[in-house]
Design a protein around this motif. Structure first.
Motif, mmCIF file in Angstrom:
data_model
loop_
_atom_site.group_PDB
_atom_site.id
_atom_site.type_symbol
_atom_site.label_atom_id
_atom_site.label_comp_id
_atom_site.label_asym_id
_atom_site.label_seq_id
_atom_site.Cartn_x
_atom_site.Cartn_y
_atom_site.Cartn_z
ATOM 1 N N ARG A 197 6.937 -16.895 40.755
ATOM 2 C CA ARG A 197 7.857 -17.384 39.718
ATOM 3 C C ARG A 197 7.779 -18.910 39.633
ATOM 4 N NH1 ARG A 197 13.324 -15.302 41.581
ATOM 5 N NH2 ARG A 197 12.536 -13.408 42.530
ATOM 6 N N PRO A 198 7.937 -19.469 38.429
ATOM 7 C CA PRO A 198 7.881 -20.941 38.338
ATOM 8 C C PRO A 198 8.877 -21.590 39.302
ATOM 9 C CG PRO A 198 7.959 -19.980 36.153
ATOM 10 C CD PRO A 198 8.175 -18.849 37.111
ATOM 11 N N VAL A 199 8.463 -22.677 39.911
ATOM 12 C CA VAL A 199 9.297 -23.350 40.916
ATOM 13 C C VAL A 199 10.667 -23.691 40.344
ATOM 14 C CG1 VAL A 199 9.466 -25.457 42.322
ATOM 15 C CG2 VAL A 199 7.300 -24.242 42.155
ATOM 16 N N ARG A 200 10.693 -24.105 39.075
ATOM 17 C CA ARG A 200 11.973 -24.518 38.478
ATOM 18 C C ARG A 200 12.970 -23.361 38.393
ATOM 19 N NH1 ARG A 200 8.603 -24.286 33.777
ATOM 20 N NH2 ARG A 200 9.326 -22.625 32.419
ATOM 21 N N LYS A 201 12.472 -22.109 38.465
ATOM 22 C CA LYS A 201 13.359 -20.944 38.371
ATOM 23 C C LYS A 201 13.858 -20.492 39.751
ATOM 24 C CE LYS A 201 12.546 -20.033 33.905
ATOM 25 N NZ LYS A 201 13.581 -20.114 32.891
ATOM 26 N N LEU A 202 13.406 -21.141 40.810
ATOM 27 C CA LEU A 202 13.797 -20.729 42.158
ATOM 28 C C LEU A 202 15.082 -21.442 42.591
ATOM 29 C CD1 LEU A 202 10.332 -20.864 44.008
ATOM 30 C CD2 LEU A 202 11.407 -18.899 42.921
ATOM 31 N N SER A 203 15.816 -20.773 43.487
ATOM 32 C CA SER A 203 17.009 -21.425 44.032
ATOM 33 C C SER A 203 16.558 -22.506 45.014
ATOM 34 C CB SER A 203 17.878 -20.407 44.757
ATOM 35 O OG SER A 203 17.211 -19.990 45.941
ATOM 36 N N LEU A 204 17.495 -23.375 45.391
ATOM 37 C CA LEU A 204 17.145 -24.471 46.302
ATOM 38 C C LEU A 204 16.567 -23.940 47.611
ATOM 39 C CD1 LEU A 204 17.283 -27.543 46.824
ATOM 40 C CD2 LEU A 204 19.558 -27.197 47.757
ATOM 41 N N GLY A 205 17.201 -22.877 48.145
ATOM 42 C CA GLY A 205 16.731 -22.294 49.402
ATOM 43 C C GLY A 205 15.331 -21.727 49.269
ATOM 44 N N GLN A 206 15.093 -21.010 48.164
ATOM 45 C CA GLN A 206 13.758 -20.431 47.937
ATOM 46 C C GLN A 206 12.709 -21.530 47.796
ATOM 47 O OE1 GLN A 206 14.893 -18.219 44.474
ATOM 48 N NE2 GLN A 206 15.090 -16.292 45.586
ATOM 49 N N LEU B 272 5.362 -29.067 45.457
ATOM 50 C CA LEU B 272 5.036 -27.969 44.545
ATOM 51 C C LEU B 272 5.177 -28.434 43.093
ATOM 52 C CD1 LEU B 272 7.026 -25.129 46.341
ATOM 53 C CD2 LEU B 272 4.570 -25.500 46.414
ATOM 54 N N ILE B 273 4.283 -27.890 42.235
ATOM 55 C CA ILE B 273 4.342 -28.287 40.816
ATOM 56 C C ILE B 273 5.519 -27.554 40.164
ATOM 57 C CG2 ILE B 273 3.069 -28.363 38.639
ATOM 58 C CD1 ILE B 273 0.480 -28.282 40.365
ATOM 59 N N TRP B 274 6.406 -28.317 39.599
ATOM 60 C CA TRP B 274 7.705 -27.832 39.111
ATOM 61 C C TRP B 274 7.584 -26.698 38.096
ATOM 62 C CZ3 TRP B 274 12.504 -28.185 40.697
ATOM 63 C CH2 TRP B 274 13.562 -28.028 39.819
ATOM 64 N N ASP B 275 6.631 -26.808 37.169
ATOM 65 C CA ASP B 275 6.573 -25.837 36.070
ATOM 66 C C ASP B 275 5.660 -24.646 36.343
ATOM 67 O OD1 ASP B 275 8.331 -27.039 34.101
ATOM 68 O OD2 ASP B 275 6.890 -28.669 34.101
ATOM 69 N N LEU B 276 5.060 -24.610 37.508
ATOM 70 C CA LEU B 276 4.141 -23.500 37.821
ATOM 71 C C LEU B 276 4.668 -22.723 39.025
ATOM 72 C CD1 LEU B 276 0.645 -25.232 37.528
ATOM 73 C CD2 LEU B 276 1.769 -23.818 35.825
ATOM 74 N N PRO B 277 4.232 -21.483 39.192
ATOM 75 C CA PRO B 277 4.640 -20.741 40.395
ATOM 76 C C PRO B 277 4.058 -21.409 41.649
ATOM 77 C CG PRO B 277 3.682 -19.272 38.745
ATOM 78 C CD PRO B 277 3.405 -20.668 38.287
ATOM 79 N N PRO B 278 4.746 -21.283 42.791
ATOM 80 C CA PRO B 278 4.222 -21.912 44.023
ATOM 81 C C PRO B 278 2.785 -21.493 44.322
ATOM 82 C CG PRO B 278 6.431 -21.066 44.403
ATOM 83 C CD PRO B 278 6.038 -20.628 43.030
ATOM 84 N N MET B 279 2.415 -20.279 43.933
ATOM 85 C CA MET B 279 1.075 -19.779 44.240
ATOM 86 C C MET B 279 -0.021 -20.700 43.685
ATOM 87 S SD MET B 279 0.034 -17.544 46.136
ATOM 88 C CE MET B 279 0.321 -15.861 46.475
ATOM 89 N N LEU C 142 3.105 -16.262 56.681
ATOM 90 C CA LEU C 142 4.178 -17.246 56.506
ATOM 91 C C LEU C 142 5.269 -16.726 55.568
ATOM 92 C CD1 LEU C 142 2.009 -20.485 56.224
ATOM 93 C CD2 LEU C 142 3.520 -19.893 58.101
ATOM 94 N N ALA C 143 4.841 -16.004 54.528
ATOM 95 C CA ALA C 143 5.834 -15.478 53.574
ATOM 96 C C ALA C 143 6.739 -14.471 54.273
ATOM 97 C CB ALA C 143 5.136 -14.842 52.380
ATOM 98 N N SER C 144 6.176 -13.643 55.152
ATOM 99 C CA SER C 144 7.036 -12.670 55.832
ATOM 100 C C SER C 144 7.942 -13.376 56.852
ATOM 101 C CB SER C 144 6.197 -11.559 56.476
ATOM 102 O OG SER C 144 5.835 -11.903 57.768
ATOM 103 N N MET C 145 7.435 -14.422 57.515
ATOM 104 C CA MET C 145 8.293 -15.170 58.453
ATOM 105 C C MET C 145 9.446 -15.855 57.723
ATOM 106 S SD MET C 145 5.390 -16.931 60.876
ATOM 107 C CE MET C 145 6.328 -17.837 62.087
ATOM 108 N N LEU C 146 9.159 -16.305 56.488
ATOM 109 C CA LEU C 146 10.175 -17.040 55.731
ATOM 110 C C LEU C 146 11.016 -16.145 54.822
ATOM 111 C CD1 LEU C 146 8.005 -20.117 54.779
ATOM 112 C CD2 LEU C 146 10.231 -20.286 55.854
ATOM 113 N N GLY C 147 10.622 -14.887 54.705
ATOM 114 C CA GLY C 147 11.350 -13.982 53.825
ATOM 115 C C GLY C 147 11.093 -14.274 52.362
ATOM 116 N N LEU C 148 9.852 -14.642 52.053
ATOM 117 C CA LEU C 148 9.483 -14.891 50.646
ATOM 118 C C LEU C 148 8.622 -13.747 50.144
ATOM 119 C CD1 LEU C 148 8.480 -18.652 50.746
ATOM 120 C CD2 LEU C 148 10.364 -17.711 49.447
ATOM 121 N N ASN C 149 8.760 -13.425 48.882
ATOM 122 C CA ASN C 149 7.942 -12.335 48.335
ATOM 123 C C ASN C 149 7.544 -12.655 46.904
ATOM 124 O OD1 ASN C 149 6.683 -9.920 48.017
ATOM 125 N ND2 ASN C 149 8.510 -8.662 48.179
ATOM 126 N N THR C 150 8.300 -12.104 45.960
ATOM 127 C CA THR C 150 7.951 -12.308 44.544
ATOM 128 C C THR C 150 8.217 -13.745 44.089
ATOM 129 O OG1 THR C 150 10.144 -11.535 43.977
ATOM 130 C CG2 THR C 150 8.377 -9.905 43.857
#
Lengths: 328, 273
Positions: free
Chosen positions: A152-161, A109-116, A140-148
C-alpha cells in the motif's frame, strides 16, 4: 570486542543569531552575528559487539549529533571515532553496508509509492539477489507483523505501520551496527512494544550492536542494560541502569504494610514518608542506612508485608530531563 | 566460451540492477504525478512561441535563414528542451533542508545517481506527452513536421543525451553550493538567463552578432540546445568539433562537481535529520 570506539569526540557548529523585529532583520541582512555552539564536548566511550546501549539526554543535549558522527553523516570537529573497524567520516561502501541509522521523525521510504518499491531499490543498492530479497522480506515482515501494508502507498499507512516499514527498509541489508534515533517516536503503546520486541529479537538473532536514543524510558529500560547519559554535549554517566539509579537516587523505596495503624510521626524518623494510606506506608530511606533502619522497623512494629525497591528509573530520569540540566 | 558469456551476461545484469531499479521506481513515482508532468511539458513550449514570433516578423530572409530551417530549428529546440529539462538544484536544496539527503548518504550509492535516474524517468514519462503535442502541432499547422533519416536520428539521440548530461552536471555542480549556503534555487533562476540567451532558445545562434556568438561558443549553453537542435533540423554542422566541445564540458563539469562534492560533504550538517 569493541565495535564502537569514541575518543575525545567534539563537534562545534557555527550558528547565526538574530533578534526579532524589522531593525534586527535589516541589521542581520547587512552583518550577521555568528557564534560557535559546542554540540558535543569531548566525549569518550566504547561499545562492545552485540551490546544494546541507551543514549539518553534532554532535547539538544547532543545525542543526535553524536549519532550523526558515528554513522559518518557529519565530520567531527575534534576527536576520533571508529565503528566496526572503519572511520565513519570516510563513508566507505563496505562501512555503509554494515550500519544503519533509523530516524523516527524522518523517512527513507517514498511517500507516494508502496514500501515494496523502495525496498526493491534498497535490495539493488545493497546487491541482494532476488532470493535473498524475498527471504529477508518474509523474515523481517513476520518479525514486525507486516503483511499487505508493504503493497500500500506509504501515505496510506498508519504511523506505526510506517515506522515498522522504515525499520524493515533500514535492516534489509542486515546491518551489524544499528543507530536508532527515537525509533518509537509517536507510536502507541502496542506499536512501541512490538518495535522493542523486534529490536531485541534482531539483536539476539544477529548479534547486532545497537545504540538507541529515546525519550520513552520504556524503550531504554526494556532493551538496554547500559546507558549513556549526555547533557550539554558532555557525558554524564556511562554504566548500568542500576548504577545510574544509585547515582540519581541516594535513597531506596520501602513499602510497608503494617498490622495496625500507627502515628506517622513515629515512622518519620526512619525516612521520608512519601505516601501513607491506612496501614500502607511508603518511605524513602538512604541506601547507607537501609539495613539498620529496616531492622529497627521490624523490631518496633508488627509488619504484614515489606517491599524494598529502587524508585522507578522513568521517574528519576524524567525528573532529570524535565530539569534540563544535571548537577555534577 | 558459453560459460564466459553467461558470466558476462550475469555481470552486466547485476551491474544494471541498480539503474533499472532506480529508473523503474522513479518512473512509477512520475506516473503518480501525471498531471504535473503534463503541465511541465506544456511549460516548455517557449521555442514554439518563438517560432510564431519569428514567422510573423518575416525576418528570416533578411538574416539569410530560410523559413523552412527556422521552422525545423524551433520545433527541434522544443523537443530538445523537453528532454534536457533539469531541476536538480531545486530537488537537492529541498532534500538538504528537509533531511532527506541523510538516508541517501548512508547507502553505498552516490546520491548523484538517484537524482540522475529521477530525471531520466521523468523524461521517459514525457515521451507520450511530447508525441501528442507534436501531433497536435502538426494538425494545427499542416506539414510542419518532417521525417529525419535514421542516421540523423541516431546522431541526434547521442547529442541529446550528451546535452542532457552536460546540463545536468552543470546544475549538479551548482547544487553543491547547498553544503555552504543551504539555498541555491535563486541561483537556478540566475542560470536561466545565460541559458535562455546563449543556448539558442530564443533565436538561432547564426542570428547573433559575431562577437556574441563567439562568446556563446565559449560557454556550454549552445551545445546544450542549439547543437542537437541543428542536427535534428538537418543543418550542416561540424559534428566532430561540437561533440568534442560537449565531451570537454562533460569532463570538466564532472571533475568540478566531484571536487565540490568532496569539499562540500565535510560541511554537511545533516540538517533536519
Amino acid at each position: 570486542m569493541k565495535t564502537i570506539a569514541v575518543d575525545s569526540l567534539s563537534k562545534s557548529y557555527l550558528v547565526t543569531e538574530k533578534k526579532p523585529g524589522i531593525r534586527a532583520s535589516l541589521k542581520h541582512f547587512v552583518a550577521r552575528k555568528t557564534s560557535f555552539i559546542r554540540a558535543v564536548d569531548n566525549i569518550s566511550f566504547n561499545i562492545n559487539e552485540g551490546e544494546i546501549v541507551g543514549f539518553i539526554g534532554s532535547n539538544g543535549a547532543g545525542k543526535t549529533t553524536t549519532l550523526k558522527m558515528l554513522c559518518g553523516l557529519i565530520y567531527p570537529s575534534y576527536g576520533s571515532v571508529s565503528v566496526a573497524g572503519y572511520i565513519p567520516k570516510l563513508r566507505e561502501k563496505s562501512f555503509l553496508r554494515k550500519i544503519t541509522l533509523v530516524m523516527g521523525q524522518k523517512q527513507q521510504l517514498i511517500w507516494d509509492l508502496p514500501p515494496m518499491d523502495s525496498l526493491r531499490v534498497n535490495a539493488a543498492v545493497y546487491g541482494l539477489t532476488d532470493r535473498e530479497f524475498s527471504l529477508r522480506i518474509d523474515e523481517l515482515a513476520s518479525m514486525l507483523g507486516l503483511n499487505t501494508e508493504l503493497s500500500r502507498p506509504v501515505r496510506k499507512l498508519s504511523l506505526g505501520q510506517r515506522m515498522k516499514a522504515e525499520l524493515l527498509a533500514s535492516l534489509l541489508h542486515r546491518p551489524s551496527v544499528l543507530f536508532l534515533d527515537e525509533p518509537t517516536l509517536g507510536l502507541d503503546i502496542n506499536a512501541q512494544l512490538r518495535v522493542r520486541e523486534f529490536l531485541s529479537a534482531y539483536n539476539q538473532k544477529y548479534g547486532a550492536t545497537i545504540l538507541l536514543t529515546s525519550h520513552y524510558m520504556g524503550d531504554i529500560t526494556s532493551l538496554c542494560k547500559r546507558v549513556l547519559l549526555i547533557d550539554k554535549g558532555k557525558l554524564f554517566h556511562d554504566g548500568s541502569l542500576s548504577a545510574l539509579t544509585e547515582q540519581l537516587s541516594p535513597c531506596r523505596f520501602v513499602q510497608i504494610e503494617l498490622a495496625e495503624p500507627v502515628n506517622d510521626i513515629s515512622l518519620a524518623k526512619y525516612g521520608e514518608i512519601v505516601h501513607q494510606e491506612g496501614q500502607l506506608v511508603k518511605l524513602l530511606i538512604p541506601r547507607s542506612e537501609l539495613t539498620s533502619r529496616i531492622t529497627s522497623i521490624l523490631s518496633n512494629y508488627q509488619i504484614k508485608d515489606l517491599e524494598v525497591k529502587d524508585p522507578p528509573i522513568e521517574q528519576l530520569i524524567g525528573k532529570l530531563l524535565a530539569l534540563g540540566s544535571f548537577n555534577d | 566460451m558459453i560459460k564466459l558469456s553467461k558470466d558476462l551476461f550475469k555481470y552486466i545484469i547485476s551491474w544494471l540492477r541498480v539503474p533499472i531499479a532506480l529508473i523503474s521506481t522513479q518512473y512509477s513515482l512520475m506516473i503518480e504525478y501525471r498531471a504535473e508532468i503534463i503541465l511541465w511539458a506544456i511549460s516548455g513550449i517557449l521555442p514554439l512561441i518563438m517560432l510564431a514570433i519569428w514567422k510573423e516578423a518575416t525576418i528570416s530572409e533578411r538574416i539569410g535563414l530560410s523559413d523552412d530551417y527556422l521552422t525545423r530549428y524551433f520545433v527541434s529546440a522544443f523537443i530538445v528542451r523537453q528532454f534536457t529539462a533539469v531541476w536538480v538544484m531545486v530537488s537537492f536544496e529541498e532534500d538538504n533542508l528537509e533531511g532527506r539527503l541523510s538516508p541517501y548518504l548512508l547507502q553505498p550509492l552516490m546520491p548523484f545517481w538517484r537524482y540522475f535516474s529521477s530525471h531520466i524517468a521523468e523524461q521517459i514519462s514525457r515521451i507520450p506527452i511530447v508525441l501528442i503535442m507534436l501531433l497536435v502541432l502538426n494538425a494545427s499547422i499542416p506539414n510542419i513536421l518532417w521525417i529525419p533519416s535514421l542516421k540523423t536520428l541516431v546522431i541526434f539521440c547521442c547529442a541529446l543525451f550528451s546535452a542532457f548530461c552536460v546540463r545536468f552536471l552543470l546544475h549538479w555542480m551548482f547544487s553543491m553550493i547547498c553544503f555552504w549556503s543551504d539555498r541555491v534555487s535563486a541561483l537556478e533562476r540566475l542560470l536561466l538567463i545565460p541559458y535562455l540567451f546563449l543556448s539558442g532558445l530564443v533565436a538561432p545562434l547564426d542570428t547573433f552578432p559575431t562577437p556574441i556568438r563567439n562568446f556563446a561558443n565559449l560557454t556550454p549553453f549552445p551545445y546544450i540546445l542549439a547543437f542537437p537542435s541543428n542536427i535534428l533540423a538537418e543543418k550542416k554542422i561540424d559534428l566532430i568539433s561540437n561533440f568534442t566541445s560537449l565531451f570537454f564540458w562533460a569532463i570538466l563539469l564532472f571533475l568540478l562537481s566531484y571536487l565540490f562534492w568532496k569539499r562540500g560533504i565535510r560541511h554537511y550538517s545533516g540538517m533536519g535529520a
